[in-house]
Motif scaffolding. Structure first.
Motif, PDB file in Angstrom:
ATOM      1  N   PHE A  52      54.066  20.181  78.100  1.00 57.34           N
ATOM      2  CA  PHE A  52      54.758  20.634  79.294  1.00 57.34           C
ATOM      3  C   PHE A  52      54.066  21.824  79.946  1.00 57.34           C
ATOM      4  N   ILE A  53      54.130  21.842  81.258  1.00 58.57           N
ATOM      5  CA  ILE A  53      53.763  22.991  82.081  1.00 58.57           C
ATOM      6  C   ILE A  53      55.060  23.388  82.774  1.00 58.57           C
ATOM      7  N   LEU A  54      55.585  24.564  82.451  1.00 53.04           N
ATOM      8  CA  LEU A  54      56.890  24.955  82.985  1.00 53.04           C
ATOM      9  C   LEU A  54      56.774  26.114  83.956  1.00 53.04           C
ATOM     10  N   PHE A  55      57.658  26.082  84.942  1.00 53.48           N
ATOM     11  CA  PHE A  55      57.807  27.192  85.866  1.00 53.48           C
ATOM     12  C   PHE A  55      58.574  28.280  85.136  1.00 53.48           C
ATOM     13  N   LYS A  56      58.121  29.525  85.228  1.00 50.39           N
ATOM     14  CA  LYS A  56      58.720  30.626  84.476  1.00 50.39           C
ATOM     15  C   LYS A  56      60.126  30.995  84.928  1.00 50.39           C
ATOM     16  N   GLN A  57      60.481  30.665  86.152  1.00 47.47           N
ATOM     17  CA  GLN A  57      61.772  31.078  86.683  1.00 47.47           C
ATOM     18  C   GLN A  57      62.868  30.653  85.725  1.00 47.47           C
ATOM     19  N   GLU A  58      63.669  31.618  85.315  1.00 47.96           N
ATOM     20  CA  GLU A  58      64.615  31.435  84.222  1.00 47.96           C
ATOM     21  C   GLU A  58      65.541  30.234  84.357  1.00 47.96           C
ATOM     22  N   LEU A  59      66.152  30.048  85.500  1.00 51.21           N
ATOM     23  CA  LEU A  59      67.164  29.005  85.626  1.00 51.21           C
ATOM     24  C   LEU A  59      66.585  27.618  85.402  1.00 51.21           C
ATOM     25  N   ILE A  60      65.463  27.318  86.036  1.00 57.04           N
ATOM     26  CA  ILE A  60      64.836  25.999  85.859  1.00 57.04           C
ATOM     27  C   ILE A  60      64.262  25.882  84.455  1.00 57.04           C
ATOM     28  N   HIS A  61      63.555  26.900  84.007  1.00 53.18           N
ATOM     29  CA  HIS A  61      62.939  26.932  82.676  1.00 53.18           C
ATOM     30  C   HIS A  61      63.979  26.646  81.596  1.00 53.18           C
ATOM     31  N   ASP A  62      65.078  27.399  81.638  1.00 54.14           N
ATOM     32  CA  ASP A  62      66.111  27.259  80.613  1.00 54.14           C
ATOM     33  C   ASP A  62      66.817  25.907  80.695  1.00 54.14           C
ATOM     34  N   LEU A  63      67.029  25.409  81.908  1.00 55.09           N
ATOM     35  CA  LEU A  63      67.661  24.106  82.079  1.00 55.09           C
ATOM     36  C   LEU A  63      66.803  22.999  81.468  1.00 55.09           C
ATOM     37  N   ILE A  64      65.506  23.057  81.691  1.00 55.50           N
ATOM     38  CA  ILE A  64      64.606  22.037  81.140  1.00 55.50           C
ATOM     39  C   ILE A  64      64.612  22.079  79.614  1.00 55.50           C
ATOM     40  N   ILE A  65      64.505  23.255  79.057  1.00 59.00           N
ATOM     41  CA  ILE A  65      64.520  23.381  77.592  1.00 59.00           C
ATOM     42  C   ILE A  65      65.853  22.878  77.035  1.00 59.00           C
ATOM     43  N   GLN A  66      66.938  23.248  77.674  1.00 56.03           N
ATOM     44  CA  GLN A  66      68.270  22.789  77.238  1.00 56.03           C
ATOM     45  C   GLN A  66      68.360  21.264  77.257  1.00 56.03           C
ATOM     46  N   GLU A  67      67.863  20.620  78.306  1.00 56.12           N
ATOM     47  CA  GLU A  67      67.934  19.163  78.392  1.00 56.12           C
ATOM     48  C   GLU A  67      67.005  18.491  77.371  1.00 56.12           C
ATOM     49  N   CYS A  68      65.869  19.089  77.100  1.00 59.94           N
ATOM     50  CA  CYS A  68      64.986  18.555  76.049  1.00 59.94           C
ATOM     51  C   CYS A  68      65.688  18.615  74.697  1.00 59.94           C
ATOM     52  N   LEU A  69      66.317  19.748  74.412  1.00 65.76           N
ATOM     53  CA  LEU A  69      67.038  19.896  73.141  1.00 65.76           C
ATOM     54  C   LEU A  69      68.170  18.874  73.036  1.00 65.76           C
TER      55      LEU A  69
END
Length: 158
Positions: A52-69
């Motif tokens: 993955f290449i993720l955008f650092k912006q917290e809201l999108i970053h955290d949402l993506i990690i949460q959905e992966c988990l």
């Protein structure tokens, strides 16, 4: 004291009044040579072995990690960047995949990068303006909310 904030919705409805102004979805972005580029849609669980290449912006970053988990895996993050242009360049060099707001596709090189809808789960990206419930907005804030709610072109497309 701030009069307005921009947040991912939903917001705490007991404490804030919210005015939605962006209703989009997040999509998968891959290099055209990537095996998933041939697909019309993908499921999150299919991304467990991807880089993955993720955008650092917290809201999108955290949402993506949460959905992966939720899909049963921790994403393998190769890069975290703070500009959409870097994500475009890195995917263009086939250094990984990314999940970004669908409208970002317009900023990416369409000849090198393909956007693919994510299904199961769908990935909403809804933004809104929030203000404290018991606070009376100033005339300028009321006018801005009116503009966001009715006058922007994207509010009439759907």
């Amino acid at each position: 004291m701030l009069d307005l904030g921009v947040v991912m919705l939903p917001a705490d409805e007991k404490e804030f009044d919210a005015v939605p102004f962006v209703n989009e979805e997040l999509s998968l972005f891959v290099h055209h040579s990537h095996p998933l580029a041939q697909r019309d849609k993908v499921e999150m669980k299919e991304l467990q072995n991807e880089t993955f290449i993720l955008f650092k912006q917290e809201l999108i970053h955290d949402l993506i990690i949460q959905e992966c988990l939720r899909a049963g895996f921790r994403p393998k993050i190769a890069f975290e960047v703070s500009e959409w242009g870097f994500i475009n360049g890195m995917i263009g060099e086939n250094l990984g995949i990314s999940i970004c707001p669908k409208p970002i596709a317009k900023k990416f090189d369409q000849d090198l990068i393909k956007a693919i809808p994510i299904d199961n789960p769908r990935f909403p990206w809804n933004l809104g303006l929030i203000s404290k419930k018991k606070k009376h907005p100033s005339p300028a804030v009321r006018e801005f909310i009116q503009y966001i709610s009715t006058d922007l072109p994207f509010n009439h497309e759907k």
